[in-house]
Design a protein around this motif. Structure first.
Motif, PDB file in Angstrom:
ATOM      1  N   GLY A 140      -8.699   6.750  -5.686  1.00 49.19           N
ATOM      2  CA  GLY A 140     -10.313   7.525  -5.330  1.00 49.19           C
ATOM      3  C   GLY A 140      -9.903   8.857  -5.000  1.00 49.19           C
ATOM      4  O   GLY A 140     -10.314   9.615  -4.927  1.00 49.19           O
ATOM      5  N   ASP A 141      -8.414   8.974  -3.466  1.00 47.83           N
ATOM      6  CA  ASP A 141      -8.311  10.207  -3.347  1.00 47.83           C
ATOM      7  C   ASP A 141      -7.708  10.981  -4.317  1.00 47.83           C
ATOM      8  O   ASP A 141      -7.481  12.084  -4.264  1.00 47.83           O
ATOM      9  CB  ASP A 141      -6.741   9.498  -1.556  1.00 47.83           C
ATOM     10  CG  ASP A 141      -7.431   8.996  -0.317  1.00 47.83           C
ATOM     11  OD1 ASP A 141      -9.325   8.913  -0.532  1.00 47.83           O
ATOM     12  OD2 ASP A 141      -6.763   8.172   0.397  1.00 47.83           O
TER      13      ASP A 141
ATOM     14  N   TYR B 217      -8.502   2.450 -14.883  1.00 47.11           N
ATOM     15  CA  TYR B 217      -8.892   3.843 -14.032  1.00 47.11           C
ATOM     16  C   TYR B 217      -8.690   4.422 -14.308  1.00 47.11           C
ATOM     17  O   TYR B 217      -7.314   4.804 -15.493  1.00 47.11           O
ATOM     18  CB  TYR B 217      -8.492   3.610 -12.743  1.00 47.11           C
ATOM     19  CG  TYR B 217      -8.996   2.016 -11.748  1.00 47.11           C
ATOM     20  CD1 TYR B 217     -10.052   2.574 -10.846  1.00 47.11           C
ATOM     21  CD2 TYR B 217      -8.027   1.157 -11.385  1.00 47.11           C
ATOM     22  CE1 TYR B 217     -10.223   1.335  -9.900  1.00 47.11           C
ATOM     23  CE2 TYR B 217      -8.635  -0.558 -10.748  1.00 47.11           C
ATOM     24  CZ  TYR B 217      -9.588   0.009 -10.234  1.00 47.11           C
ATOM     25  OH  TYR B 217     -10.206  -1.547  -9.635  1.00 47.11           O
TER      26      TYR B 217
ATOM     27  N   GLU C  77       0.608   4.431  -3.143  1.00 49.87           N
ATOM     28  CA  GLU C  77       0.469   5.358  -2.534  1.00 49.87           C
ATOM     29  C   GLU C  77       1.623   6.013  -3.271  1.00 49.87           C
ATOM     30  O   GLU C  77       1.539   7.316  -3.529  1.00 49.87           O
ATOM     31  CB  GLU C  77       0.600   5.549  -1.672  1.00 49.87           C
ATOM     32  CG  GLU C  77      -0.415   6.931  -0.347  1.00 49.87           C
ATOM     33  CD  GLU C  77      -0.581   7.939   0.453  1.00 49.87           C
ATOM     34  OE1 GLU C  77      -0.621   8.835   1.447  1.00 49.87           O
ATOM     35  OE2 GLU C  77       0.021   6.617   1.255  1.00 49.87           O
TER      36      GLU C  77
ATOM     37  N   SER D 247     -10.941   6.879 -10.606  1.00 51.31           N
ATOM     38  CA  SER D 247     -12.218   6.366 -11.289  1.00 51.31           C
ATOM     39  C   SER D 247     -12.626   5.670 -12.147  1.00 51.31           C
ATOM     40  O   SER D 247     -11.824   5.423 -12.982  1.00 51.31           O
ATOM     41  CB  SER D 247     -13.679   7.421 -11.184  1.00 51.31           C
ATOM     42  OG  SER D 247     -13.603   7.497 -12.775  1.00 51.31           O
TER      43      SER D 247
ATOM     44  N   ASN E 209      -8.999  -3.388  -1.615  1.00 48.34           N
ATOM     45  CA  ASN E 209      -9.181  -1.890  -1.391  1.00 48.34           C
ATOM     46  C   ASN E 209      -8.839  -1.320  -0.758  1.00 48.34           C
ATOM     47  O   ASN E 209      -8.557  -0.376  -1.108  1.00 48.34           O
ATOM     48  CB  ASN E 209     -10.533  -2.471   0.320  1.00 48.34           C
ATOM     49  CG  ASN E 209     -11.524  -3.553  -0.407  1.00 48.34           C
ATOM     50  OD1 ASN E 209     -11.745  -3.537  -0.929  1.00 48.34           O
ATOM     51  ND2 ASN E 209     -11.767  -4.274   0.960  1.00 48.34           N
ATOM     52  N   ASP E 210      -7.553  -0.852  -0.477  1.00 47.89           N
ATOM     53  CA  ASP E 210      -6.614  -0.198   0.068  1.00 47.89           C
ATOM     54  C   ASP E 210      -6.204   0.419  -1.462  1.00 47.89           C
ATOM     55  O   ASP E 210      -6.184   1.435  -1.214  1.00 47.89           O
ATOM     56  CB  ASP E 210      -4.677  -0.701   0.807  1.00 47.89           C
ATOM     57  CG  ASP E 210      -5.221  -0.924   2.142  1.00 47.89           C
ATOM     58  OD1 ASP E 210      -6.233  -1.239   2.381  1.00 47.89           O
ATOM     59  OD2 ASP E 210      -4.908  -2.017   2.555  1.00 47.89           O
ATOM     60  N   TYR E 211      -5.617  -0.024  -2.063  1.00 46.52           N
ATOM     61  CA  TYR E 211      -5.495   0.240  -3.679  1.00 46.52           C
ATOM     62  C   TYR E 211      -6.623   1.284  -4.651  1.00 46.52           C
ATOM     63  O   TYR E 211      -6.782   2.544  -4.840  1.00 46.52           O
ATOM     64  CB  TYR E 211      -5.235  -0.489  -4.662  1.00 46.52           C
ATOM     65  CG  TYR E 211      -3.201  -1.498  -4.663  1.00 46.52           C
ATOM     66  CD1 TYR E 211      -3.293  -0.891  -3.570  1.00 46.52           C
ATOM     67  CD2 TYR E 211      -2.726  -1.754  -5.832  1.00 46.52           C
ATOM     68  CE1 TYR E 211      -1.653  -1.570  -3.087  1.00 46.52           C
ATOM     69  CE2 TYR E 211      -2.124  -2.474  -4.766  1.00 46.52           C
ATOM     70  CZ  TYR E 211      -1.235  -2.516  -4.433  1.00 46.52           C
ATOM     71  OH  TYR E 211      -0.032  -3.230  -4.098  1.00 46.52           O
ATOM     72  N   LEU E 212      -7.577   0.760  -3.959  1.00 44.69           N
ATOM     73  CA  LEU E 212      -8.761   1.021  -4.278  1.00 44.69           C
ATOM     74  C   LEU E 212      -9.186   2.309  -3.555  1.00 44.69           C
ATOM     75  O   LEU E 212      -9.981   3.552  -4.135  1.00 44.69           O
ATOM     76  CB  LEU E 212     -10.092   0.268  -3.802  1.00 44.69           C
ATOM     77  CG  LEU E 212     -10.150  -0.810  -5.643  1.00 44.69           C
ATOM     78  CD1 LEU E 212     -11.448  -1.776  -5.093  1.00 44.69           C
ATOM     79  CD2 LEU E 212     -10.095  -0.617  -6.525  1.00 44.69           C
ATOM     80  N   HIS E 213      -8.883   2.670  -2.112  1.00 46.44           N
ATOM     81  CA  HIS E 213      -9.284   3.590  -1.822  1.00 46.44           C
ATOM     82  C   HIS E 213      -8.364   4.568  -2.435  1.00 46.44           C
ATOM     83  O   HIS E 213      -8.529   5.863  -2.362  1.00 46.44           O
ATOM     84  CB  HIS E 213      -9.141   3.624   0.059  1.00 46.44           C
ATOM     85  CG  HIS E 213     -10.495   3.051   0.547  1.00 46.44           C
ATOM     86  ND1 HIS E 213     -11.543   3.132   0.342  1.00 46.44           N
ATOM     87  CD2 HIS E 213     -10.262   2.207   1.453  1.00 46.44           C
ATOM     88  CE1 HIS E 213     -12.503   2.481   1.149  1.00 46.44           C
ATOM     89  NE2 HIS E 213     -11.553   1.001   1.785  1.00 46.44           N
ATOM     90  N   LEU E 214      -6.926   4.695  -2.255  1.00 50.29           N
ATOM     91  CA  LEU E 214      -6.297   5.649  -2.817  1.00 50.29           C
ATOM     92  C   LEU E 214      -6.002   5.781  -4.106  1.00 50.29           C
ATOM     93  O   LEU E 214      -5.896   6.989  -4.513  1.00 50.29           O
ATOM     94  CB  LEU E 214      -4.107   4.891  -2.078  1.00 50.29           C
ATOM     95  CG  LEU E 214      -3.959   4.683  -1.548  1.00 50.29           C
ATOM     96  CD1 LEU E 214      -2.845   3.135  -1.479  1.00 50.29           C
ATOM     97  CD2 LEU E 214      -3.741   5.964  -0.901  1.00 50.29           C
TER      98      LEU E 214
ATOM     99  N   THR F 277       0.894  -1.304  -0.413  1.00 55.77           N
ATOM    100  CA  THR F 277       0.042   0.244  -0.114  1.00 55.77           C
ATOM    101  C   THR F 277       0.654   0.740   0.390  1.00 55.77           C
ATOM    102  O   THR F 277       0.833   1.998  -0.151  1.00 55.77           O
ATOM    103  CB  THR F 277      -0.826   0.184   1.576  1.00 55.77           C
ATOM    104  OG1 THR F 277      -2.167  -1.287   1.121  1.00 55.77           O
ATOM    105  CG2 THR F 277      -1.607   1.315   1.015  1.00 55.77           C
TER     106      THR F 277
END
Length: 247
Positions: free
Chosen positions: A69-70, A240, A32, A74, A62-67, A28
């Motif tokens: 989004g940050d 994405y 980032e 999309s 999920n950690d990749y997906l949250h990043l 992660t």
């Protein structure tokens, strides 16, 4: 030039920038830092379309997906990747129903005109770029040989589509089609299958020993063409895209 450990980049700067493989990024914190570096790079270069491609395992993190989004990325599409060994492909010298002419034999303007017609009603997810910018990015990525690789397909002397077979930059024998398709009026009558086969033959003639192709998950006709022409699906990837231009 952007560099990362094991990453695969399709660089059509300043029009597009595609991370096709994140390489040795495996945590992660690394992901980032990777996103931060990309964001700063595309801001500095003023790149208009930025895409990151993840394999199924990476896209389930999920950690990749949250990043993502940050950083304002999309989900854009899911693509199916196909492969074919070209060593066993027979190159026919017989006259087919389709004739191919390169930009050397026609013109940039005619090629772009046909390309614009080809993308009409495409089943693949739409590009955020105009054909003019896609064309300029393609020239940057492929170099001066683009005039030999950009081919207009003719049927009964009428232009019916385009194909852009080339050796993938950074490889010596990987065949790709930068773009491939028919004008809507000519779809559904096996001309697509013929044009794709001719494209594979072209790739073999310029030194490709294998072919990698991809299509959006909604493009069932293209999947059938892959299968009919001896390609097998080997991977699904998730695309994405940066939602807004960095400022």
């Amino acid at each position: 030039m952007f560099r990362g450990l094991g990453t695969k980049i399709l660089d059509g700067s300043p029009n597009y920038f595609v991370v096709e493989d994140i390489g040795q990024v495996s945590s992660t914190s690394q992901f980032e830092k990777f996103l931060q570096d990309i964001y700063e790079f595309v801001q500095m270069k003023d790149i208009q379309s930025v895409t990151i491609v993840l394999n199924e395992k990476e896209a389930s993190n999920n950690d990749y997906l949250h990043l993502l989004g940050d950083y304002d990325f999309s989900k854009h599409d899911t693509q199916y990747f196909y492969k074919r060994d070209l060593n066993s492909l027979e190159v026919s010298e017989q006259v087919t129903s389709i004739e191919l002419k390169s930009i050397e034999q026609t013109s940039d303007n005619l090629f772009k005109k046909v390309w614009k017609e080809v993308v009409t009603w495409s089943l693949n997810a739409p590009s955020s770029l105009s054909i003019e910018k896609e064309f300029e990015g393609m020239k940057t990525e492929l170099g001066s040989n683009y005039i030999k690789n950009c081919l207009i397909a003719y049927h009964d002397k009428d232009p019916i589509g385009i194909t852009i077979p080339h050796i993938e930059p950074g490889t010596v024998d990987e065949g790709r089609l930068f773009y491939f398709g028919l004008i809507p009026a000519y779809r559904g009558n096996k001309l697509g299958m013929t044009l794709h086969k001719l494209s594979l033959q072209f790739l073999k003639c310029i030194g490709a020993t294998y072919y990698i192709g991809a299509t959006g998950h909604k493009n069932i006709p293209m999947e059938r063409i892959f299968q009919i022409n001896g390609c097998r699906m080997f991977e699904k990837k998730v695309i994405y895209r940066l939602k807004r231009h960095p400022t």
